[in-house]
Every structure is written in structure tokens, then in C-alpha cells.
Write a protein that holds these residues in place. Structure first.
Motif, mmCIF file in Angstrom:
data_model
loop_
_atom_site.group_PDB
_atom_site.id
_atom_site.type_symbol
_atom_site.label_atom_id
_atom_site.label_comp_id
_atom_site.label_asym_id
_atom_site.label_seq_id
_atom_site.Cartn_x
_atom_site.Cartn_y
_atom_site.Cartn_z
ATOM 1 N N MET A 89 79.786 -77.504 -70.379
ATOM 2 C CA MET A 89 81.196 -77.841 -70.442
ATOM 3 C C MET A 89 81.922 -76.790 -71.266
ATOM 4 O O MET A 89 81.614 -76.592 -72.445
ATOM 5 N N GLU B 178 86.160 -83.768 -72.001
ATOM 6 C CA GLU B 178 85.675 -84.009 -70.650
ATOM 7 C C GLU B 178 84.201 -84.362 -70.718
ATOM 8 O O GLU B 178 83.439 -83.731 -71.468
ATOM 9 N N GLY B 179 83.806 -85.376 -69.970
ATOM 10 C CA GLY B 179 82.410 -85.784 -69.966
ATOM 11 C C GLY B 179 81.956 -86.214 -71.341
ATOM 12 O O GLY B 179 82.570 -87.070 -71.973
ATOM 13 N N SER B 180 80.894 -85.607 -71.850
ATOM 14 C CA SER B 180 80.326 -85.970 -73.145
ATOM 15 C C SER B 180 80.825 -85.090 -74.285
ATOM 16 O O SER B 180 80.332 -85.196 -75.410
ATOM 17 N N GLY C 132 82.151 -91.456 -70.383
ATOM 18 C CA GLY C 132 82.623 -90.155 -70.813
ATOM 19 C C GLY C 132 84.124 -90.003 -70.645
ATOM 20 O O GLY C 132 84.829 -90.901 -70.179
ATOM 21 N N HIS D 292 86.907 -89.120 -66.508
ATOM 22 C CA HIS D 292 86.234 -89.285 -65.217
ATOM 23 C C HIS D 292 87.292 -89.250 -64.113
ATOM 24 O O HIS D 292 88.255 -90.028 -64.136
#
Length: 454
Positions: free
Chosen positions: A1, A43-45, A68, A71
Motif C-alpha cells: 500500500m 486504505e485497507g490495513s 479495513g 472498501h
């Protein structure tokens, strides 16, 4: 990421922090003593600051970003709902609200088929306890010392940790008891079986001395969250259920933190085969994208208010944007197998890895948890179990935990620390590679905690 670039027209991190420090009043904080990180994106984790420094979020926001950040399917659902109907009063039947309630009811244990929506977890607890008192006509509520149920007036009074103290007038009709926690047993137990039996005996004795006919409800976190993620021993919650049935007490399970995949099941109650009378939820129901919480209600309690108005409500109960986010989140979790993923990674990867860290680091006294819901108990001495810092430590007394947290951040991991524990609560759809990245950073930070042992 990779952190996204910031457009030239966007404010700088310094400007964002300056505005925050000038105008934002932060919760649970001495305002002049905090230094909040200015976050540019997530974003995400992961999330990142304005300098592009990226952090793996092992806090899931505040244990709510179960799928997360950002999404795309949930973001799109919120945008679509905003284009059709941004808001509407709670007295009407609205598609997003009805569908969210249906999907939640399909996943709650037993026959908890009626859903009362709130704005978050604390007011869900408020309303669950109000329902219990009105249903039974009794005044008292029993809750555990090692617990957290929210920051509003009744919710903070049933909380067991020190955040309650400043607001506790002793007049809220709350009686506290010790729930099981073998590592720091209040019952001098040596096995889980002893801890379970003695904790149940203690609870029943408390009820006897308080007067069963005065007690409306027992409220427990299915698995306590910020208090330390203490998974109850086999048979304990079933024993509480039996005690409640015997005395006509409403059994309330707080699943605000443990629900919606966090423990590798839709709700942690499923791990123990129990069905409460009322169950609170929030956080993971829509990954925190828009504030939402609620109470799942049994038929017996719902019937109390079939012909008698329930004296409670909220302007934004079942807000369409929040409910659309919940519908999309539950859909994503089902389609992508997020619950099953959390269970597998918890049992096959995270649990074994944390136990391996514990074997190498003298600062780790105990590892406990399930799914994506874990805690490490940090100690100065593994034999005596002396905590790394004193109970409710602040300032210099809390220096070891502060040093541990700083080391984690230096290695790109944003930790969740509370008293002498670090929680490991990444998003439930975290990848195995991300977990291993976080565990390497945690390993390095524990080496700093180790310097305070011996």
C-alpha cells in the motif's frame, strides 16, 4: 500500500494539526498534553501522515474497521444512498434500515430478531439497560469490574475500568462483581475449571446478598475488549445464562467490540453456545464508516413493548447512510469470507506467532485471544506476574508502556496499548503478509519492553 500524493490545494499536516489543537476537544485526554498525528489518508490495513510515513494499523481504528479502510463497495453504497436519500426520520419504513435490520437479525444468535438502532455502542448499552429495567420492573444492574461499556452516563457507570471513576456518583443502581480471569484470578484458582466454578459461585453469592428480586440485568462483554481480551473459560457464560433464567434476570451481552467477525464468528456468543436476552452491537456492523449501533431484542422483551410504548429513541436511529453502509459491509463480509478468514488466520497464523513471541520475550506474561482479537499481558517478571506498569499508571509511572508504543510506531506499526497490555486487533480481512509485517514490528517493540524486566 503506497500513500497517495496530496493535491497542491490540500492543507499541510501542520495546518491540520494547528486547527485541531485550536478547536478540537479530544475524548479521554488532558488537552494540553496530547500530540495527535495528522492523518492524510487510509486504505485497507494502513494509514499515512502528510509526510508519507505509513503505519500498519493494529488497532482497526478503535476496533471498528473490521474490513479495513475505504472498501470500495461500502464507499459506493454510501454514495449511492446519498444520491437517493441522505436522511429520513426514524418513524418511517426505509429500505436501507429495513434491510440492515434483516441482515443483522439473520446473524444474531437464537431468536434475537428485533433490532433497535442507535448511533453507537454506548447508547446501545443505555437502551439495553433501560429495556431490561422496564421489562422486569427492577432497579439494579450487575456488571464486571474488568469491563468497558461506553462513555455516556449509564454506560460509563456499568463500566469497570478507571474511566468510570470521575462520573461515578454511586447512585446509578450498579453493582459490580469479578468475572473470570485466570491469569490474575481473584478466586485463587489454578485451572480454568476452578476459575469458572468459583466465578459463578461468586456471582450467585453477590445476587443472593443484593436480593434477586432487585436485579434487572447482568451485563457482560462476551469477550472483554479494552479491559484485556480475556476469553471466558468454557461453561462460564452458559452458567451465567442459567443463573439469569433461575432468578428472572435479563442477560445482556455487549458485542460492540467482539461482534461482526472480530472473533472469527459473526458474534462471539456463537463461540460459547449462549443466547442472551439483549445484545448490543456497533463498530464492525459497518466498519465504522458511518456511526451506527443497536440492540438485538428477544421476543419476550419485544412483547413488553407490543402494546406499551417504549420510552426511548434517537433522532438518527437507523440513519439511511449508516444502514446502507451496514448492508454493504455485511455483504462484503459474506462475499469475501471475512469471518472465516479471521478465524483461520487467528488459529493458524496469529495465535501461534504471538505465542512464539511470548516464548522469546520476558516482558510477555500471557497471550490470549481468538480470531483477530488478541492481547499480550506485559509484565516486569513472568514468575511474579508483576505488571509492566501499575494499574491506571500515568506520567513517569507509565514510561515503559510509552517507550513500547513509541518503538512500535518507529517500526511502522500503530499499536493499541491499554494499561499493561498491548492489543493485537488488525482488520479482520488483513492479509497474512501484512500480519507478518506487523508481527516483525511487534517483535522489535517488545525488545524495548524487555529492558524493563528482570
Amino acid at each position: 500500500m503506497t500513500p497517495q500524493s496530496t493535491p497542491d490545494s490540500s492543507p499541510s499536516g501542520a495546518a491540520v494539526k494547528a486547527a485541531d489543537r485550536a478547536h478540537v476537544f479530544h475524548s479521554w485526554s488532558a488537552q494540553d498534553l496530547i500530540d495527535p498525528l495528522a492523518v492524510a489518508g487510509a486504505e485497507g490495513s494502513y494509514f499515512w501522515d502528510y509526510d508519507g510515513r505509513r503505519y500498519l494499523d493494529f488497532t482497526s481504528g478503535l476496533v471498528f474497521t473490521n474490513i479495513g479502510y475505504q472498501h470500495p463497495k461500502v464507499v459506493a453504497a454510501i454514495q449511492e444512498q446519498a444520491g437517493r436519500m441522505t436522511t429520513f426520520a426514524p418513524a418511517f419504513a426505509i429500505e436501507a434500515r429495513s434491510e440492515a435490520a434483516r441482515l443483522i437479525a439473520e446473524r444474531t444468535p437464537g431468536d434475537l430478531d428485533k433490532i433497535f438502532f442507535t448511533n453507537g455502542g454506548a447508547d446501545a448499552v443505555e437502551h439495553a439497560l433501560r429495556m431490561a429495567r422496564l421489562h422486569t420492573g427492577r432497579p439494579k444492574v450487575l456488571s464486571a469490574y474488568r469491563s468497558y461499556h461506553g462513555g455516556t452516563q449509564q454506560a460509563v457507570n456499568v463500566t469497570g475500568d478507571p474511566r468510570r471513576w470521575a462520573s461515578d456518583t454511586g447512585t446509578a443502581g450498579v453493582v459490580r462483581f469479578w468475572a473470570p480471569f485466570l491469569y490474575r484470578s481473584r478466586f485463587h484458582a489454578e485451572t480454568e475449571e476452578q476459575e469458572c466454578a468459583r466465578a459463578l459461585e461468586h456471582l450467585e453469592t453477590t445476587i443472593a446478598f443484593e436480593g434477586p428480586a432487585t436485579i434487572a440485568a447482568i451485563v457482560l462483554e462476551t469477550i472483554p475488549g479494552t479491559a484485556g481480551i480475556m476469553v471466558p473459560p468454557p461453561g462460564y457464560l452458559a452458567g451465567v445464562r442459567e443463573i439469569c433464567d433461575r432468578y428472572g434476570i435479563v442477560f445482556v451481552l455487549d458485542e460492540v467490540m467482539a461482534g461482526f467477525g472480530r472473533t472469527g464468528t459473526w458474534f462471539a456468543a456463537g463461540l460459547f453456545g449462549v443466547v442472551p436476552d439483549l445484545m448490543t452491537f456497533a463498530k464492525g456492523v459497518n466498519s465504522g464508516y458511518v456511526p451506527l449501533g443497536g440492540v438485538a431484542i428477544s421476543p419476550a422483551i419485544a412483547e413488553t413493548f407490543a402494546k406499551r410504548p417504549y420510552p426511548g429513541g434517537l433522532t438518527y436511529s437507523g440513519h439511511p447512510l449508516a444502514c446502507a453502509a451496514a448492508v454493504a459491509t455485511i455483504g462484503v463480509m459474506a462475499e469475501e469470507g471475512v469471518v472465516e478468514h479471521a478465524a483461520r488466520l487467528g488459529s493458524d497464523v496469529l495465535g501461534p506467532a504471538l505465542r512464539e513471541l511470548a516464548a522469546r520475550h520476558p516482558s510477555v506474561g500471557e497471550v490470549r485471544g481468538t480470531g483477530m482479537f488478541w492481547a499480550l499481558e506485559l509484565v516486569r517478571d513472568q514468575q511474579t506476574r508483576e505488571p509492566l506498569v501499575p494499574y491506571n499508571a500515568t506520567g513517569e509511572a507509565n514510561a515503559p508502556m510509552a517507550a513500547f508504543a513509541a518503538a512500535a510506531k518507529q517500526h511502522g506499526l500503530w499499536p493499541f496499548v491499554n494499561m499493561n497490555r498491548t492489543h493485537v486487533v488488525p482488520p479482520c480481512n488483513v492479509s497474512e503478509a501484512e500480519l507478518k509485517e506487523g508481527l516483525a514490528a511487534l517483535d522489535a517493540a517488545l525488545s524495548v519492553a524487555d529492558t524493563y524486566t528482570g
